[in-house]
Design a protein around this motif. Structure first.
Motif, mmCIF file in Angstrom:
data_model
loop_
_atom_site.group_PDB
_atom_site.id
_atom_site.type_symbol
_atom_site.label_atom_id
_atom_site.label_comp_id
_atom_site.label_asym_id
_atom_site.label_seq_id
_atom_site.Cartn_x
_atom_site.Cartn_y
_atom_site.Cartn_z
ATOM 1 N N MET A 1 14.415 -3.673 7.787
ATOM 2 C CA MET A 1 14.034 -5.006 7.315
ATOM 3 C C MET A 1 12.581 -5.314 7.669
ATOM 4 S SD MET A 1 16.475 -6.717 5.760
ATOM 5 C CE MET A 1 15.981 -8.392 6.024
ATOM 6 N N ALA A 2 12.170 -4.968 8.886
ATOM 7 C CA ALA A 2 10.806 -5.258 9.332
ATOM 8 C C ALA A 2 9.770 -4.530 8.479
ATOM 9 C CB ALA A 2 10.638 -4.881 10.804
ATOM 10 N N VAL A 3 9.999 -3.263 8.188
ATOM 11 C CA VAL A 3 8.999 -2.523 7.407
ATOM 12 C C VAL A 3 8.996 -2.977 5.952
ATOM 13 C CG1 VAL A 3 8.975 -0.528 8.946
ATOM 14 C CG2 VAL A 3 10.455 -0.488 6.954
ATOM 15 N N LEU A 4 10.153 -3.391 5.414
ATOM 16 C CA LEU A 4 10.184 -3.906 4.044
ATOM 17 C C LEU A 4 9.486 -5.258 3.946
ATOM 18 C CD1 LEU A 4 13.775 -2.884 2.917
ATOM 19 C CD2 LEU A 4 11.593 -1.919 2.136
ATOM 20 N N VAL A 5 9.679 -6.116 4.940
ATOM 21 C CA VAL A 5 8.979 -7.409 4.954
ATOM 22 C C VAL A 5 7.475 -7.180 5.038
ATOM 23 C CG1 VAL A 5 8.557 -9.484 6.344
ATOM 24 C CG2 VAL A 5 10.891 -8.788 5.793
ATOM 25 N N GLU A 6 7.065 -6.264 5.903
ATOM 26 C CA GLU A 6 5.638 -5.935 6.030
ATOM 27 C C GLU A 6 5.072 -5.448 4.698
ATOM 28 O OE1 GLU A 6 3.032 -2.670 8.457
ATOM 29 O OE2 GLU A 6 4.682 -3.622 9.521
ATOM 30 N N PHE A 7 5.822 -4.590 4.001
ATOM 31 C CA PHE A 7 5.396 -4.100 2.686
ATOM 32 C C PHE A 7 5.266 -5.260 1.700
ATOM 33 C CE2 PHE A 7 6.770 -2.890 -1.595
ATOM 34 C CZ PHE A 7 5.757 -2.012 -1.935
ATOM 35 N N LEU A 8 6.270 -6.125 1.628
ATOM 36 C CA LEU A 8 6.240 -7.238 0.680
ATOM 37 C C LEU A 8 5.124 -8.226 0.976
ATOM 38 C CD1 LEU A 8 10.066 -7.857 0.282
ATOM 39 C CD2 LEU A 8 8.491 -6.966 -1.458
ATOM 40 N N GLN A 9 4.814 -8.433 2.240
ATOM 41 C CA GLN A 9 3.757 -9.368 2.607
ATOM 42 C C GLN A 9 2.373 -8.871 2.194
ATOM 43 O OE1 GLN A 9 4.722 -9.919 6.787
ATOM 44 N NE2 GLN A 9 5.438 -11.985 6.362
ATOM 45 N N ALA A 10 2.245 -7.593 1.857
ATOM 46 C CA ALA A 10 0.959 -7.055 1.422
ATOM 47 C C ALA A 10 0.678 -7.357 -0.049
ATOM 48 C CB ALA A 10 0.914 -5.539 1.657
ATOM 49 N N GLY A 11 1.674 -7.875 -0.771
ATOM 50 C CA GLY A 11 1.500 -8.166 -2.189
ATOM 51 C C GLY A 11 0.518 -9.295 -2.434
ATOM 52 N N GLU A 12 -0.178 -9.217 -3.554
ATOM 53 C CA GLU A 12 -1.140 -10.244 -3.958
ATOM 54 C C GLU A 12 -0.916 -10.610 -5.414
ATOM 55 O OE1 GLU A 12 -5.027 -8.644 -3.176
ATOM 56 O OE2 GLU A 12 -4.756 -8.693 -1.001
ATOM 57 N N GLY A 13 -1.450 -11.737 -5.829
ATOM 58 C CA GLY A 13 -1.334 -12.166 -7.222
ATOM 59 C C GLY A 13 0.120 -12.336 -7.616
ATOM 60 N N ASN A 14 0.520 -11.726 -8.724
ATOM 61 C CA ASN A 14 1.905 -11.818 -9.188
ATOM 62 C C ASN A 14 2.880 -11.141 -8.230
ATOM 63 O OD1 ASN A 14 1.230 -13.255 -11.478
ATOM 64 N ND2 ASN A 14 1.052 -11.437 -12.757
ATOM 65 N N ALA B 1 2.620 -11.411 -4.933
ATOM 66 C CA ALA B 1 2.577 -12.112 -3.650
ATOM 67 C C ALA B 1 3.998 -12.451 -3.209
ATOM 68 C CB ALA B 1 1.751 -13.390 -3.772
ATOM 69 N N PRO B 2 4.247 -12.491 -1.913
ATOM 70 C CA PRO B 2 5.594 -12.785 -1.420
ATOM 71 C C PRO B 2 6.083 -14.152 -1.886
ATOM 72 C CG PRO B 2 4.125 -12.193 0.400
ATOM 73 C CD PRO B 2 3.295 -12.274 -0.825
ATOM 74 N N THR B 3 7.373 -14.238 -2.139
ATOM 75 C CA THR B 3 7.995 -15.496 -2.550
ATOM 76 C C THR B 3 8.972 -15.964 -1.475
ATOM 77 O OG1 THR B 3 9.711 -14.274 -3.723
ATOM 78 C CG2 THR B 3 7.786 -14.979 -5.004
ATOM 79 N N PHE B 4 8.729 -15.560 -0.241
ATOM 80 C CA PHE B 4 9.611 -15.913 0.868
ATOM 81 C C PHE B 4 8.781 -16.236 2.099
ATOM 82 C CE2 PHE B 4 8.750 -11.421 1.076
ATOM 83 C CZ PHE B 4 8.470 -11.205 2.401
ATOM 84 N N ALA B 5 9.402 -16.868 3.068
ATOM 85 C CA ALA B 5 8.750 -17.150 4.336
ATOM 86 C C ALA B 5 9.530 -16.436 5.431
ATOM 87 C CB ALA B 5 8.724 -18.640 4.605
ATOM 88 N N VAL B 6 8.813 -15.971 6.445
ATOM 89 C CA VAL B 6 9.442 -15.279 7.564
ATOM 90 C C VAL B 6 9.221 -16.085 8.831
ATOM 91 C CG1 VAL B 6 9.446 -13.179 8.954
ATOM 92 C CG2 VAL B 6 9.079 -13.030 6.490
ATOM 93 N N GLU B 7 10.316 -16.416 9.508
ATOM 94 C CA GLU B 7 10.214 -17.119 10.778
ATOM 95 C C GLU B 7 10.358 -16.091 11.887
ATOM 96 O OE1 GLU B 7 12.883 -20.193 13.351
ATOM 97 O OE2 GLU B 7 12.686 -20.586 11.215
ATOM 98 N N ARG B 8 9.381 -16.044 12.744
ATOM 99 C CA ARG B 8 9.403 -15.082 13.841
ATOM 100 C C ARG B 8 9.645 -15.814 15.152
ATOM 101 N NH1 ARG B 8 6.464 -9.942 12.573
ATOM 102 N NH2 ARG B 8 5.970 -10.102 10.382
ATOM 103 N N SER B 9 10.581 -15.298 15.944
ATOM 104 C CA SER B 9 10.811 -15.871 17.274
ATOM 105 C C SER B 9 10.045 -15.040 18.296
ATOM 106 C CB SER B 9 12.298 -15.883 17.590
ATOM 107 O OG SER B 9 12.801 -14.571 17.578
ATOM 108 N N GLN B 10 9.598 -15.693 19.343
ATOM 109 C CA GLN B 10 8.831 -14.981 20.356
ATOM 110 C C GLN B 10 9.503 -15.057 21.689
ATOM 111 O OE1 GLN B 10 4.725 -16.017 20.429
ATOM 112 N NE2 GLN B 10 4.484 -15.653 18.267
#
Length: 76
Positions: free
Chosen positions: A52-65, A67-76
């Motif tokens: 999941m982490a590597v797929l989210v990282e991949f999707l967050q690299a998208g731009e223009g059309n 671009a990610p259509t989701f938000a990620v909440e990270r806990s620390q």
């Protein structure tokens, strides 16, 4: 049925599915249907979270059309 490689030379993912084998500990199978056959992988919670982490990282690299259509909440 004979499988042919895609025109790009890369294996193309056609579908993905999971099957739960156990809930505690969480264990399952990840089935990836590709243009060259099916890949069946055993996964646990740690592997699933890393995937999941590597797929989210991949999707967050998208731009223009793309671009990610989701938000990620990270806990620390």
């Amino acid at each position: 049925m004979k499988h042919r490689p895609s025109k790009t030379g890369f294996t193309k993912l056609l579908a993905a599915d999971t099957m739960h084998l156990s809930a505690d500990p969480l264990i399952g199978l990840l089935d990836l249907e590709t243009d060259s056959g099916t890949i069946e992988l055993a996964i646990n919670r740690v592997v699933a979270e890393r995937l999941m982490a590597v797929l989210v990282e991949f999707l967050q690299a998208g731009e223009g059309n793309d671009a990610p259509t989701f938000a990620v909440e990270r806990s620390q």
